[in-house]
Write a protein that holds these residues in place. Structure first.
Motif, mmCIF file in Angstrom:
data_model
loop_
_atom_site.group_PDB
_atom_site.id
_atom_site.type_symbol
_atom_site.label_atom_id
_atom_site.label_comp_id
_atom_site.label_asym_id
_atom_site.label_seq_id
_atom_site.Cartn_x
_atom_site.Cartn_y
_atom_site.Cartn_z
ATOM 1 N N ALA A 1 0.849 -1.195 0.000
ATOM 2 C CA ALA A 1 0.000 0.000 0.000
ATOM 3 C C ALA A 1 0.882 1.241 0.000
ATOM 4 N N GLY A 2 0.764 2.056 -1.042
ATOM 5 C CA GLY A 2 1.555 3.275 -1.127
ATOM 6 C C GLY A 2 2.995 3.042 -1.501
ATOM 7 N N THR A 3 3.313 1.871 -2.000
ATOM 8 C CA THR A 3 4.670 1.563 -2.446
ATOM 9 C C THR A 3 4.604 0.468 -3.506
ATOM 10 N N LYS A 4 5.729 0.222 -4.160
ATOM 11 C CA LYS A 4 5.806 -0.797 -5.196
ATOM 12 C C LYS A 4 7.077 -1.605 -5.007
ATOM 13 N N ASP A 5 7.119 -2.775 -5.660
ATOM 14 C CA ASP A 5 8.392 -3.470 -5.790
ATOM 15 C C ASP A 5 8.810 -3.368 -7.253
ATOM 16 N N PRO B 1 1.221 -7.651 -5.404
ATOM 17 C CA PRO B 1 0.082 -6.757 -5.637
ATOM 18 C C PRO B 1 0.324 -5.410 -4.951
ATOM 19 N N SER B 2 -0.162 -4.334 -5.564
ATOM 20 C CA SER B 2 0.099 -3.005 -5.007
ATOM 21 C C SER B 2 -1.031 -2.043 -5.327
ATOM 22 N N VAL B 3 -1.165 -1.046 -4.458
ATOM 23 C CA VAL B 3 -2.114 0.046 -4.675
ATOM 24 C C VAL B 3 -1.344 1.346 -4.493
ATOM 25 N N THR B 4 -1.230 2.135 -5.558
ATOM 26 C CA THR B 4 -0.397 3.331 -5.548
ATOM 27 C C THR B 4 -1.038 4.405 -6.424
ATOM 28 N N ILE B 5 -0.223 5.415 -6.752
ATOM 29 C CA ILE B 5 -0.556 6.353 -7.813
ATOM 30 C C ILE B 5 0.542 6.231 -8.874
ATOM 31 N N GLN C 1 -2.401 12.609 -2.876
ATOM 32 C CA GLN C 1 -2.630 11.178 -3.044
ATOM 33 C C GLN C 1 -3.882 10.784 -2.262
ATOM 34 N N PRO C 2 -4.729 9.924 -2.813
ATOM 35 C CA PRO C 2 -5.934 9.489 -2.101
ATOM 36 C C PRO C 2 -5.568 8.441 -1.049
ATOM 37 N N LEU C 3 -4.905 8.889 0.012
ATOM 38 C CA LEU C 3 -4.300 7.962 0.966
ATOM 39 C C LEU C 3 -5.316 7.027 1.609
ATOM 40 N N TYR C 4 -6.443 7.585 2.059
ATOM 41 C CA TYR C 4 -7.459 6.740 2.678
ATOM 42 C C TYR C 4 -7.934 5.674 1.691
ATOM 43 N N ASP C 5 -8.208 6.094 0.468
ATOM 44 C CA ASP C 5 -8.695 5.153 -0.546
ATOM 45 C C ASP C 5 -7.635 4.109 -0.886
ATOM 46 N N MET C 6 -6.373 4.519 -0.926
ATOM 47 C CA MET C 6 -5.305 3.563 -1.204
ATOM 48 C C MET C 6 -5.271 2.465 -0.147
ATOM 49 N N GLY C 7 -5.409 2.871 1.112
ATOM 50 C CA GLY C 7 -5.434 1.881 2.184
ATOM 51 C C GLY C 7 -6.651 0.990 2.104
ATOM 52 N N ALA C 8 -7.811 1.592 1.822
ATOM 53 C CA ALA C 8 -9.063 0.820 1.751
ATOM 54 C C ALA C 8 -9.032 -0.171 0.594
ATOM 55 N N VAL D 1 -4.042 -6.631 -10.069
ATOM 56 C CA VAL D 1 -3.281 -6.653 -8.818
ATOM 57 C C VAL D 1 -2.307 -5.479 -8.725
ATOM 58 N N HIS D 2 -2.295 -4.612 -9.736
ATOM 59 C CA HIS D 2 -1.473 -3.398 -9.688
ATOM 60 C C HIS D 2 -2.373 -2.210 -10.000
ATOM 61 N N ILE D 3 -2.930 -1.636 -8.944
ATOM 62 C CA ILE D 3 -3.916 -0.571 -9.101
ATOM 63 C C ILE D 3 -3.260 0.790 -8.876
ATOM 64 N N GLU D 4 -3.471 1.704 -9.820
ATOM 65 C CA GLU D 4 -3.022 3.081 -9.667
ATOM 66 C C GLU D 4 -4.261 3.969 -9.569
ATOM 67 N N LEU D 5 -4.448 4.576 -8.404
ATOM 68 C CA LEU D 5 -5.589 5.451 -8.188
ATOM 69 C C LEU D 5 -5.269 6.864 -8.685
#
Length: 333
Positions: A148-152, A158-162, A291-298, A316-320
């Motif tokens: 969440a909020g980072t990538k490899d 799986p990741s959720v970022t911008i 950054q939509p931080l709350y949404d990224m966590g959710a 599995v790789h979502i960019e908000l």
């Protein structure tokens, strides 16, 4: 004498049932005969048994618990991410175990192993550092992991970022269009994946594309005092526009510049990349990459619930979407 804690084993033994049956009763599972349920509940009441998450999960081999790895509990960025995670975890009735790796008291790989030893059902990892040992630990386990909020950099997890590169390029372009030609970038850990693989490359590409000469990259600027102390170097280097990855560092630079008699944004434009509350309460307010931080966590927690339950996950790789919020620290508001 210290009173010995009552365990699920004690309840099972007294009620003459299996531990799995006790767990089913505790979890409200209907697949238990009324006579058995009443007997177990009577023993629970008599022994004052307090079920915990691990005990509740024995029947299904699931603990209904998620491990959350946080770099810094005091950082508003991670606090906002965690709020989104916690709300979705509550909705789906998962407990959260938080492990902080602040100040390297617990290294990332040790934190992961500690959580896995607790038999958590899944892990959400928020640190920007992904050392090989951490990746190895993730590869060895069958426990689902979401970033969440980072990538490899291999995009195995799986990741959720911008879109960090796009966001930073837009911020740099804003300052460039305001006439700023000596642009710099200020980051925390230069080895963090987001910084090393996305933010710094985006900056270098922009400088090269617009023929702005020497790159001005400032690393290991972790907090307010680091930012405050850095300003003298920025002034010496002639920096007239800077993107800062940490809000606290950006405020340090802002205050130091103003203490030196400089005008923000005329003498120095500042864009910060986290958009926590601190960016809006200072004056002049800071232009931010919101950054939509709350949404990224959710979204990260929702993705994890699907992975834990073997449900299909389309992406599995979502960019908000992010937003460049123009405020008083840039000329173009």
């Amino acid at each position: 004498m210290h009173k010995q804690e009552v365990t699920i084993y004690d309840v099972a033994r007294k009620a003459k049932v299996s531990m799995a049956t006790v767990s089913r009763v505790v979890n409200g599972n209907d697949n238990v005969r009324k006579e058995t349920r009443d007997r177990v509940m009577e023993v629970i009441k008599r022994l004052h048994y307090q079920p915990n998450a691990v005990a509740q999960g024995l029947a299904s081999k699931r603990t209904t618990t998620v491990g959350l790895v946080v770099p810094d509990l005091t950082n508003l960025y991670f606090a906002e991410l965690s709020k989104g995670i916690d709300d979705i975890a509550l909705l789906y009735k998962y407990n959260i175990i938080i492990t902080s790796i602040e100040n390297r008291l617990m290294k990332e790989d040790q934190a992961i192993q500690s959580l896995l030893n607790k038999q958590v059902d899944g892990v959400i990892y928020m640190s920007n550092r992904l050392p090989e040992k951490v990746m190895d630990a993730f590869e060895r386990t069958d426990t689902p992991v979401v970033l969440a909020g980072t990538k490899d950099n291999r995009e195995d997890l799986p990741s959720v970022t911008i879109d960090y590169k796009k966001a930073d390029t837009e911020a740099l372009n804003l300052m460039f269009n305001d006439g700023k030609k000596n642009l710099g970038i200020v980051v925390g850990d230069p080895d963090a994946v987001v910084n090393n693989d996305y933010r710094i490359p985006a900056y270098k590409e922009f400088i090269k594309e617009h023929d702005l000469g020497e790159a001005r990259i400032y690393t290991n600027v972790m907090d307010y005092s680091d930012g405050y102390n850095l300003y003298s170097q920025l002034a010496k280097d002639g920096v007239d526009g800077v993107i800062v990855t940490r809000d606290s560092s950006a405020v340090g630079i802002l205050n130091s510049a103003m203490d030196a008699g400089k005008n923000v944004p005329k003498d120095l434009e500042i864009v910060t990349a986290s958009a926590t509350q601190i960016a809006s309460v200072v004056r002049p307010a800071l232009t931010t990459i919101k950054q939509p931080l709350y949404d990224m966590g959710a979204v990260a927690m929702r993705m994890l619930t699907k992975l834990m339950n073997n449900e299909e996950v389309e992406d599995v790789h979502i960019e908000l979407p992010y937003e460049l919020v123009k405020k008083q620290s840039t000329l173009n508001q």
